[in-house]
Design a protein around this motif. Structure first.
Motif, short mmCIF file in Angstrom:
data_model
loop_
_atom_site.label_atom_id
_atom_site.label_comp_id
_atom_site.label_asym_id
_atom_site.label_seq_id
_atom_site.Cartn_x
_atom_site.Cartn_y
_atom_site.Cartn_z
N ARG A 118 45.20 43.60 31.33
CA ARG A 118 45.26 43.41 29.88
C ARG A 118 46.50 42.61 29.51
O ARG A 118 47.47 42.57 30.24
CB ARG A 118 45.25 44.75 29.15
N ARG A 119 46.43 42.00 28.36
CA ARG A 119 47.57 41.25 27.82
C ARG A 119 48.54 42.24 27.18
O ARG A 119 48.13 43.14 26.45
CB ARG A 119 47.13 40.26 26.76
N LEU A 120 49.84 42.05 27.47
CA LEU A 120 50.88 42.86 26.82
C LEU A 120 51.37 42.16 25.57
O LEU A 120 51.73 42.81 24.59
CB LEU A 120 52.04 43.10 27.78
N LEU A 126 49.33 42.37 32.24
CA LEU A 126 49.52 43.46 33.19
C LEU A 126 48.28 43.60 34.05
O LEU A 126 47.16 43.51 33.54
CB LEU A 126 49.75 44.77 32.42
N VAL A 127 48.48 43.82 35.33
CA VAL A 127 47.40 44.24 36.21
C VAL A 127 47.87 45.51 36.88
O VAL A 127 49.00 45.61 37.35
CB VAL A 127 46.99 43.16 37.25
N VAL A 140 49.88 50.43 41.91
CA VAL A 140 50.57 49.16 41.98
C VAL A 140 50.40 48.51 40.62
O VAL A 140 49.30 48.48 40.07
CB VAL A 140 49.96 48.25 43.08
N GLU A 141 51.50 48.00 40.09
CA GLU A 141 51.47 47.40 38.76
C GLU A 141 52.24 46.09 38.80
O GLU A 141 53.31 46.02 39.40
CB GLU A 141 52.12 48.38 37.78
N LEU A 142 51.69 45.07 38.19
CA LEU A 142 52.33 43.77 38.11
C LEU A 142 52.26 43.29 36.67
O LEU A 142 51.18 43.22 36.10
CB LEU A 142 51.62 42.77 39.03
N SER A 143 53.42 43.02 36.08
CA SER A 143 53.42 42.38 34.77
C SER A 143 54.03 41.00 34.95
O SER A 143 55.11 40.85 35.52
CB SER A 143 54.19 43.21 33.73
N SER A 144 53.29 40.00 34.51
CA SER A 144 53.73 38.61 34.65
C SER A 144 52.86 37.74 33.75
O SER A 144 51.81 38.18 33.27
CB SER A 144 53.62 38.15 36.10
N GLU A 146 50.90 35.48 34.62
CA GLU A 146 49.60 35.19 35.23
C GLU A 146 48.86 36.43 35.73
O GLU A 146 47.96 36.33 36.54
CB GLU A 146 49.77 34.15 36.33
N ALA A 147 49.21 37.60 35.23
CA ALA A 147 48.61 38.85 35.71
C ALA A 147 47.13 38.99 35.37
O ALA A 147 46.45 39.83 35.94
CB ALA A 147 49.39 40.06 35.20
N MET A 148 46.61 38.17 34.48
CA MET A 148 45.18 38.22 34.15
C MET A 148 44.34 37.44 35.16
O MET A 148 43.12 37.47 35.11
CB MET A 148 44.92 37.66 32.75
N SER A 149 44.97 36.77 36.10
CA SER A 149 44.24 35.92 37.04
C SER A 149 43.58 36.73 38.15
O SER A 149 44.00 37.84 38.47
CB SER A 149 45.19 34.88 37.66
N ASP A 150 42.57 36.13 38.75
CA ASP A 150 41.91 36.74 39.91
C ASP A 150 42.88 36.88 41.08
O ASP A 150 42.82 37.85 41.83
CB ASP A 150 40.70 35.91 40.34
N GLN A 151 43.80 35.91 41.21
CA GLN A 151 44.77 35.95 42.31
C GLN A 151 45.71 37.15 42.16
O GLN A 151 46.03 37.82 43.15
CB GLN A 151 45.60 34.66 42.37
N ALA A 152 46.15 37.43 40.94
CA ALA A 152 47.03 38.58 40.71
C ALA A 152 46.30 39.88 41.03
O ALA A 152 46.86 40.78 41.65
CB ALA A 152 47.54 38.59 39.27
N LEU A 153 45.03 39.97 40.64
CA LEU A 153 44.24 41.16 40.95
C LEU A 153 44.06 41.30 42.46
O LEU A 153 44.18 42.40 43.00
CB LEU A 153 42.88 41.09 40.24
N GLU A 154 43.81 40.21 43.14
CA GLU A 154 43.66 40.24 44.60
C GLU A 154 44.97 40.69 45.27
O GLU A 154 44.95 41.50 46.19
CB GLU A 154 43.25 38.85 45.09
#
Length: 176
Positions: A118-120, A126-127, A140-144, A146-154
């Motif tokens: 989701r967008r913060l 955030l992913v 596992v949490e990533l805020s950046s 580009e966190a909405m991207s498929d690469q960030a989810l992967e």
């Protein structure tokens, strides 16, 4: 996780806040970032905690974080649905059942993980990937940006696999 593993999760070098502990979870959670905490654009965090401890501490953690009242109610309702009385200390399997019920509707069937993207705000997203397996709740949490991207989810999915493996080994060895 090593600094290289953190950087792989973030998609860029993450070497600030080197393993900064999360105040709510203590040594069970920590994070790295691409800059000092107040300036960081990318922050990666991980948590691994025994399921029973998660269930015991989650109300306090949610209260400290100012969580949405619906999330707090979700945990209380899940305890009731699983049949755990207030004050009762369940086994790890029942604690994982509470986690699963509280995440109902959002757990992926293919791997049993909870996934949220989701967008913060306009610039940062955030992913988050969570699981409860083998008596351990992992996150596992990533805020950046580009966190909405498929690469960030992967990357988050790969990271949680490492966290789960290490947490299982630590639990077996009595380190968790």
């Amino acid at each position: 996780m090593s600094t290289d593993e953190w950087s792989a999760l973030g998609g860029e070098p993450l070497d600030y806040n080197a393993g900064t502990q999360n105040n709510a979870w203590g040594t069970s959670a920590c994070s790295y970032a691409d800059a000092t905490r107040l300036q960081a654009e990318t922050i990666a965090s991980v948590m691994a905690v025994p399921a029973r401890e998660w269930l015991e501490r989650i109300p306090e953690v949610l209260a400290l974080s100012g969580a949405d009242p619906e999330e707090v109610e979700s945990i209380a309702s899940a305890r009731q649905l699983v049949g755990i009385e207030e004050g009762e200390v369940p086994d790890a399997e029942a604690a994982c059942d509470v986690w699963k019920v509280s995440r109902a509707g959002a757990i992926r069937a293919e791997d049993g993980r909870y996934v949220e993207q989701r967008r913060l705000d306009d610039e940062v997203a955030l992913v988050r990937v969570e699981s409860c397996a083998d008596d351990v709740v992992s996150q596992v949490e990533l805020s950046s940006p580009e966190a909405m991207s498929d690469q960030a989810l992967e990357r988050a999915g790969s990271a949680i696999e490492r966290v789960e493996r290490k947490a299982r080994a630590a639990l077996r060895d009595g380190r968790l």
